[in-house]
Design an enzyme around this catalytic site. Structure first.
Site, PDB file in Angstrom:
ATOM      1  N   GLY A   1     -76.958  46.452  16.624  1.00  0.00           N
ATOM      2  CA  GLY A   1     -77.071  46.330  18.071  1.00  0.00           C
ATOM      3  C   GLY A   1     -78.368  47.035  18.447  1.00  0.00           C
TER       4      GLY A   1
ATOM      5  CB  SER B   1     -78.950  45.587  12.128  1.00  0.00           C
ATOM      6  OG  SER B   1     -80.026  45.377  12.981  1.00  0.00           O
ATOM      7  CB  ALA B   2     -78.585  49.561  15.011  1.00  0.00           C
TER       8      ALA B   2
ATOM      9  CG  HIS C   1     -83.175  42.371  11.714  1.00  0.00           C
ATOM     10  ND1 HIS C   1     -82.391  41.245  11.793  1.00  0.00           N
ATOM     11  CD2 HIS C   1     -82.421  43.381  12.208  1.00  0.00           C
ATOM     12  CE1 HIS C   1     -81.212  41.570  12.323  1.00  0.00           C
ATOM     13  NE2 HIS C   1     -81.206  42.863  12.566  1.00  0.00           N
TER      14      HIS C   1
ATOM     15  CD  GLU D   1     -82.864  38.207   9.921  1.00  0.00           C
ATOM     16  OE1 GLU D   1     -82.659  36.991   9.765  1.00  0.00           O
ATOM     17  OE2 GLU D   1     -83.067  38.728  11.035  1.00  0.00           O
TER      18      GLU D   1
END
Lengths: 240, 240
Positions: A91, A124-125, A161, A196
């Site tokens: 997020g 991700s985060a 990413h 990714e």
């Protein structure tokens, strides 16, 4: 002291796959090997905690795991102390890190993962906050955390990413490589660019590149090195 | 109190043009109207101050303006107090804002521009720092400034280098629109997306869109509105 068990995904979504599907076999092996039955999910990077936890639950339940959202617990610190495994979702990295600081979870998660060997999955985060700092996030700084220092479960930075520069673009904003080199200019530290579909698996002092694509390592002297799937990346765990 | 004179460029580089060339006529008019002969350049967003100042000097000198780099002055605060006009260049917004705080220049620049009407030109990061806050920068947070609050020369946020979502991409990282909406989710404030090639000219209480492309306004309710070149954007100056 149990050895650390850390699975850091570039992203939960990959083109052509459902949510987390690209990493299904690796994640199942990671959790089952450690006899995990219930995963404590930390949805703080997104605004709708219930919806996000439901998505993870709907994904992991068919794989055989129970999912509990930390936001549904009366005492988040206690929840981490009792967790069999942690999953920190993606997020906004600034929103996530601020929430972890606000809930006083930084030292607790760090202690559980590094001292007790509680498995940690980040995407991700959730991968950004597992590293030294969030200095190499791609996210917009929509909120101001008390620090950019993060969980330091691994002693280097990751760019999730990671996206190769597009030679055909007319856009003049910085490329990802230029941004990462701005970080290196300042900090003289290496950054692992995870495309990714890739992830880094850390088991004790062994780190392995997972996925079907290369990873790109940005070195402190601004040179770059490509690493193929299944490469041994354990050298990244040596403190510099 | 003299009316403010502010020229906020999305970017200094635009595809098909030399550095600042796309805005040449507007910038010349902006400076000449105010009888500016010498511009104080603030290169703090980049690491090589001399090289960056030379680039600006080599661009503005043929247009008839002298350029001085603030880093070459023994007293930066004094330099701002004596400046005829300020130009804050692009690079990394976090690096720039931290340098402005470290040099105690935030209140001084604000006072000179808002009270004395000293012309301010910003591009990219120099545009971000002119607004309410740097919460809507695209840059990587390579350094930690004491705050994300900025010069507040205008009472709203701008996203420079604004880029429309690419419907054909396989990349799963957030689109610019998603990132800006994360900001709005948090702050309930409007954001002006300035595409490369556009700028906002603010003269007192009049704001005008400059350039050959539309700008996209992101509203607090997450709706969007497009504005054509030369649109009157003065409504943005009303404090909400």
């Amino acid at each position: 002291m149990a050895p650390r068990s850390i699975f850091l995904l570039s992203s939960s979504r990959v083109h052509g796959y459902e949510f987390l599907e690209h990493a299904k076999e690796h994640l199942k092996e990671f959790l089952s090997k450690r006899k995990v039955k219930t995963v404590l999910f930390i949805p703080y990077a997104q605004s709708d905690y219930n919806k996000y936890t439901e998505l993870v639950e709907n994904t992991l339940k068919p794989w055989g795991y129970k999912v509990e959202g930390i936001h549904a617990k009366s005492n988040p610190i206690q929840a981490v102390l009792q967790a069999e495994a942690l999953f920190v979702g993606g997020g906004n990295t600034f929103v996530l890190l601020k929430a972890l600081y606000d809930a006083n979870l930084i030292p607790i998660i760090r202690e559980r993962v590094l001292q007790k060997g509680i498995p940690y999955i980040g995407s991700s985060a959730g991968t950004n906050v597992a590293t030294l700092s969030i200095h190499t996030t791609n996210d917009m700084p929509v909120t101001f955390p008390p620090s950019f220092e993060a969980l330091r479960l691994v002693p280097f930075n990751i760019n999730p990413h990671y996206l190769d520069p597009d030679a055909t673009t007319c856009h003049k904003g910085e490329t990802r490589d230029e941004r990462i080199n701005e970080f290196i200019e300042y900090h003289k530290k290496q950054v692992l660019g995870l495309r990714e579909g890739t992830a880094l698996l850390v088991e004790g002092d062994i780190a392995t590149l997972i996925g079907d694509r290369n990873a790109k390592l940005f070195l402190p002297n601004k040179e770059q090195a490509e690493f193929a799937p299944n490469s041994d990346m354990s050298f990244l765990l040596n403190k510099t």
